[in-house]
Design a protein around this motif. Structure first.
Motif, PDB file in Angstrom:
ATOM      1  N   ASP A  86       0.806  -1.229   0.000  1.00 30.88           N
ATOM      2  CA  ASP A  86       0.000   0.000   0.000  1.00 30.88           C
ATOM      3  C   ASP A  86       0.837   1.275   0.000  1.00 30.88           C
ATOM      4  N   GLU A  87       2.015   1.226   0.623  1.00 31.38           N
ATOM      5  CA  GLU A  87       2.816   2.452   0.750  1.00 31.38           C
ATOM      6  C   GLU A  87       3.646   2.778  -0.495  1.00 31.38           C
ATOM      7  N   ILE A  88       3.591   1.935  -1.520  1.00 32.45           N
ATOM      8  CA  ILE A  88       4.377   2.170  -2.729  1.00 32.45           C
ATOM      9  C   ILE A  88       3.663   3.216  -3.588  1.00 32.45           C
ATOM     10  N   PRO A  89       4.317   4.355  -3.860  1.00 31.69           N
ATOM     11  CA  PRO A  89       3.665   5.397  -4.669  1.00 31.69           C
ATOM     12  C   PRO A  89       3.512   4.963  -6.131  1.00 31.69           C
ATOM     13  N   GLN A  90       2.527   5.548  -6.794  1.00 30.59           N
ATOM     14  CA  GLN A  90       2.210   5.170  -8.173  1.00 30.59           C
ATOM     15  C   GLN A  90       3.400   5.361  -9.112  1.00 30.59           C
ATOM     16  N   TYR A  91       4.156   6.434  -8.932  1.00 33.28           N
ATOM     17  CA  TYR A  91       5.296   6.655  -9.833  1.00 33.28           C
ATOM     18  C   TYR A  91       6.301   5.510  -9.726  1.00 33.28           C
ATOM     19  N   GLN A  92       6.453   4.954  -8.524  1.00 33.21           N
ATOM     20  CA  GLN A  92       7.391   3.850  -8.339  1.00 33.21           C
ATOM     21  C   GLN A  92       6.840   2.563  -8.960  1.00 33.21           C
ATOM     22  N   ASP A 150       4.905   2.515 -11.559  1.00 36.50           N
ATOM     23  CA  ASP A 150       5.104   2.742 -12.999  1.00 36.50           C
ATOM     24  C   ASP A 150       6.541   2.412 -13.418  1.00 36.50           C
TER      25      ASP A 150
END
Length: 111
Positions: free
Chosen positions: A20-26, A28
């Motif tokens: 859950d804590e992984i940001p969308q840019y990462q 991608d």
């Protein structure tokens, strides 16, 4: 596993749920890294991915699907041990909360 050693297309399916804590840019960036493997590992013939869009709510928490195509079971074995895959998998798997992998040989429908 009947015919597993025989030639013919084999699909490698990976179902994933990112932490859950992984940001969308990462996420991608990780997907782009996965997609690049098709250019680095000869037995890997195609790569597709997508996000779950099912209305049945049977995904069991998996949110992403990654499909790789190989020309044989031996091709998958070569992919799994390839240094580019090993390096990527060691990074990728650390970002996942859940993962499920299935390899199968598509079979024609017998009517």
């Amino acid at each position: 596993m009947e015919g597993a050693k025989a030639g013919g297309v084999v699909k490698h399916i990976l179902l994933a749920k990112f932490k859950d804590e992984i940001p969308q840019y990462q996420i991608d960036q990780l997907i782009q890294g996965y997609a690049k493997l098709v250019h680095l590992i000869e037995p890997m013939k195609a790569f597709h991915w997508g996000k779950d869009v099912s209305i049945e709510n049977l995904h069991q928490g998996f949110t992403h699907v990654f499909e790789s195509t190989f020309e044989s079971v031996e091709g998958i074995a070569a992919y799994i041990s390839h240094p580019a895959h090993v390096e990527f998998a060691n990074i990728f798997l650390g970002f996942l909360e859940k993962v499920l992998v299935v390899d199968y040989k598509p079979m024609p429908v017998q009517l």
